[in-house]
Design an enzyme around this catalytic site. Structure first.
Site, PDB file in Angstrom:
ATOM      1  N   HIS A   1       6.028  -2.850   4.470  1.00  0.00           N
ATOM      2  CA  HIS A   1       4.813  -3.268   5.129  1.00  0.00           C
ATOM      3  C   HIS A   1       4.832  -4.823   5.485  1.00  0.00           C
ATOM      4  O   HIS A   1       5.365  -5.521   4.442  1.00  0.00           O
ATOM      5  CB  HIS A   1       3.500  -2.569   4.472  1.00  0.00           C
ATOM      6  CG  HIS A   1       3.242  -3.154   3.160  1.00  0.00           C
ATOM      7  ND1 HIS A   1       2.676  -2.445   2.282  1.00  0.00           N
ATOM      8  CD2 HIS A   1       3.214  -4.539   2.805  1.00  0.00           C
ATOM      9  CE1 HIS A   1       2.218  -3.245   1.117  1.00  0.00           C
ATOM     10  NE2 HIS A   1       2.634  -4.420   1.633  1.00  0.00           N
TER      11      HIS A   1
ATOM     12  N   GLU B   1       1.212  -0.091   6.859  1.00  0.00           N
ATOM     13  CA  GLU B   1       2.036   0.921   6.245  1.00  0.00           C
ATOM     14  C   GLU B   1       3.173   1.571   7.145  1.00  0.00           C
ATOM     15  O   GLU B   1       2.704   1.716   8.225  1.00  0.00           O
ATOM     16  CB  GLU B   1       1.040   1.840   5.348  1.00  0.00           C
ATOM     17  CG  GLU B   1       0.094   0.941   4.583  1.00  0.00           C
ATOM     18  CD  GLU B   1       0.755   0.525   3.224  1.00  0.00           C
ATOM     19  OE1 GLU B   1       1.920   0.166   3.273  1.00  0.00           O
ATOM     20  OE2 GLU B   1      -0.012   0.193   2.275  1.00  0.00           O
TER      21      GLU B   1
ATOM     22  N   ASP C   1      -5.241  -9.900   6.074  1.00  0.00           N
ATOM     23  CA  ASP C   1      -5.729  -8.686   5.732  1.00  0.00           C
ATOM     24  C   ASP C   1      -6.763  -8.845   4.950  1.00  0.00           C
ATOM     25  O   ASP C   1      -6.770  -9.863   4.118  1.00  0.00           O
ATOM     26  CB  ASP C   1      -4.586  -7.734   5.393  1.00  0.00           C
ATOM     27  CG  ASP C   1      -3.572  -8.239   4.487  1.00  0.00           C
ATOM     28  OD1 ASP C   1      -3.891  -9.394   3.959  1.00  0.00           O
ATOM     29  OD2 ASP C   1      -2.336  -7.768   4.272  1.00  0.00           O
TER      30      ASP C   1
ATOM     31  N   ASN D   1       7.902  -1.083   0.556  1.00  0.00           N
ATOM     32  CA  ASN D   1       7.940   0.076   1.552  1.00  0.00           C
ATOM     33  C   ASN D   1       7.992  -0.655   3.174  1.00  0.00           C
ATOM     34  O   ASN D   1       8.083   0.036   4.000  1.00  0.00           O
ATOM     35  CB  ASN D   1       6.824   0.827   1.469  1.00  0.00           C
ATOM     36  CG  ASN D   1       5.339   0.115   1.900  1.00  0.00           C
ATOM     37  OD1 ASN D   1       5.571  -0.803   2.145  1.00  0.00           O
ATOM     38  ND2 ASN D   1       4.254   1.149   1.735  1.00  0.00           N
TER      39      ASN D   1
HETATM   40  C1  GLP Z   1       0.518  -6.895  -0.288  1.00  0.00           C
HETATM   41  C2  GLP Z   1      -0.060  -7.769   0.959  1.00  0.00           C
HETATM   42  C3  GLP Z   1       0.985  -8.176   1.932  1.00  0.00           C
HETATM   43  C4  GLP Z   1       2.149  -8.711   0.912  1.00  0.00           C
HETATM   44  C5  GLP Z   1       2.766  -7.555  -0.017  1.00  0.00           C
HETATM   45  C6  GLP Z   1       3.937  -7.870  -0.733  1.00  0.00           C
HETATM   46  O1  GLP Z   1       0.048  -5.763  -0.384  1.00  0.00           O
HETATM   47  N1  GLP Z   1      -1.039  -7.030   1.734  1.00  0.00           N
HETATM   48  O2  GLP Z   1       0.574  -9.248   2.952  1.00  0.00           O
HETATM   49  O3  GLP Z   1       3.072  -9.325   1.718  1.00  0.00           O
HETATM   50  O4  GLP Z   1       1.836  -6.614  -0.309  1.00  0.00           O
HETATM   51  O5  GLP Z   1       3.191  -8.530  -1.951  1.00  0.00           O
HETATM   52  P1  GLP Z   1       3.942  -9.268  -3.132  1.00  0.00           P
HETATM   53  O6  GLP Z   1       4.455 -10.782  -2.460  1.00  0.00           O
HETATM   54  O7  GLP Z   1       3.014  -9.661  -4.124  1.00  0.00           O
HETATM   55  O8  GLP Z   1       5.189  -8.691  -3.395  1.00  0.00           O
END
Ligand code: GLP
Length: 252
Positions: free
Chosen positions: A138, A143, A67, A136
């Site tokens: 995702h 989302e 992304d 959440n």
């Molecule tokens: C982000 C990314 C995801 C990631 C998630 C968790 O917003 N778009 O690909 O897995 O949120 O992030 P973190 O590992 O920093 O908790």
């Protein structure tokens, strides 16, 4: 779904890196799917150590990011393109551009999304996709409410996600409101998937993703449909799993 409960973030990194090593042994020119965020950093550190020790080479591999924010240019340290270059391509010895990132600055974002899905298909699909998970549920930036069959597309970020990611920006208001993300249908096409998560803040999401019903309200739960999905978590992230003892005995 295979669930592995690891000792800590370092152990998660080692176990997930083992999965990459196994793919590279079989296929040195593998196509790899990389995640951003904090969770996969230990994985990339473990991989970089193996590259530095001459045990592993990513020289022939190509990759795809999950992304990108809309409107943050690649040279900006808050962009996922920057993360991919500095946390993955450089430490793993991959040439610049070996990992493609959705173009969140494209004039035509819909076309950029379509082009990204086509690029994955022309590369022959992804051999191993690494994922983190949001609180959440995702994956990528899919989302809650995302279509379970969605393709790479423009998404609006959930308020929760913008708050969670505000640590990289001056304030939550500075976090972009939109992104380009691989769809859930796109992610499911990877031949193998490894999701990593650590810490108590992820416990509810991990319980819902692994043991809850498959629902767009917890987008990661769609991985229950994947034949080769592995979830690697630490004790805190595993703390709400009903079948934790079963996963431990299956892994021993
Ligand atoms: C982000 C990314 C995801 C990631 C998630 C968790 O917003 N778009 O690909 O897995 O949120 O992030 P973190 O590992 O920093 O908790």
């Amino acid at each position: 779904m295979e669930v592995v409960i690891a000792a800590d973030a370092h152990d998660i990194g080692r176990l997930a890196a083992d999965r990459f090593a196994a793919v590279l042994t079989r296929r040195p020119a593998a196509v790899l799917g990389f995640a951003t965020g904090s969770s996969p950093i230990a994985v990339y550190q473990s991989l970089a150590e193996r590259v530095a020790a001459g045990e592993l080479s990513f020289a022939a591999t190509r990759g795809f990011a999950l992304d990108e924010y809309v409107g943050i240019p690649a040279g900006d340290a808050r962009s996922y393109a920057w993360f991919i270059r500095n946390r993955i391509e450089i430490p793993l010895g991959m040439p610049a551009g070996a990992v493609q990132v959705p173009d969140g600055t494209a004039a035509d974002l819909e076309r950029a999304a379509l082009r990204f899905d086509r690029a994955i298909a022309s590369a022959g699909g992804i051999d191993l996709q690494l994922l983190g998970v949001g609180v959440n549920g995702h994956i990528g930036f899919n989302e809650p409410g995302s279509s379970l069959g969605s393709r790479t597309r423009i998404k609006t970020l959930a308020d929760q996600t913008r708050v969670d990611n505000a640590r990289f920006f001056h304030s939550p208001a500075d976090v972009p409101t939109r992104c380009l993300t691989q769809g859930l249908g796109t992610i499911l096409e990877a031949r193998a998937i490894v999701l990593v998560a650590s810490g108590a803040a992820k416990a509810a999401a991990i319980a819902a993703v692994v043991e809850g019903p498959v629902t767009s309200m917890w987008p990661g739960s769609v991985l229950q449909h994947h034949p080769r999905a592995t979830v690697i978590v630490d004790e805190a992230a595993a703390s709400r799993l009903q079948l934790a003892d079963y996963y431990r005995s299956a892994a021993s």
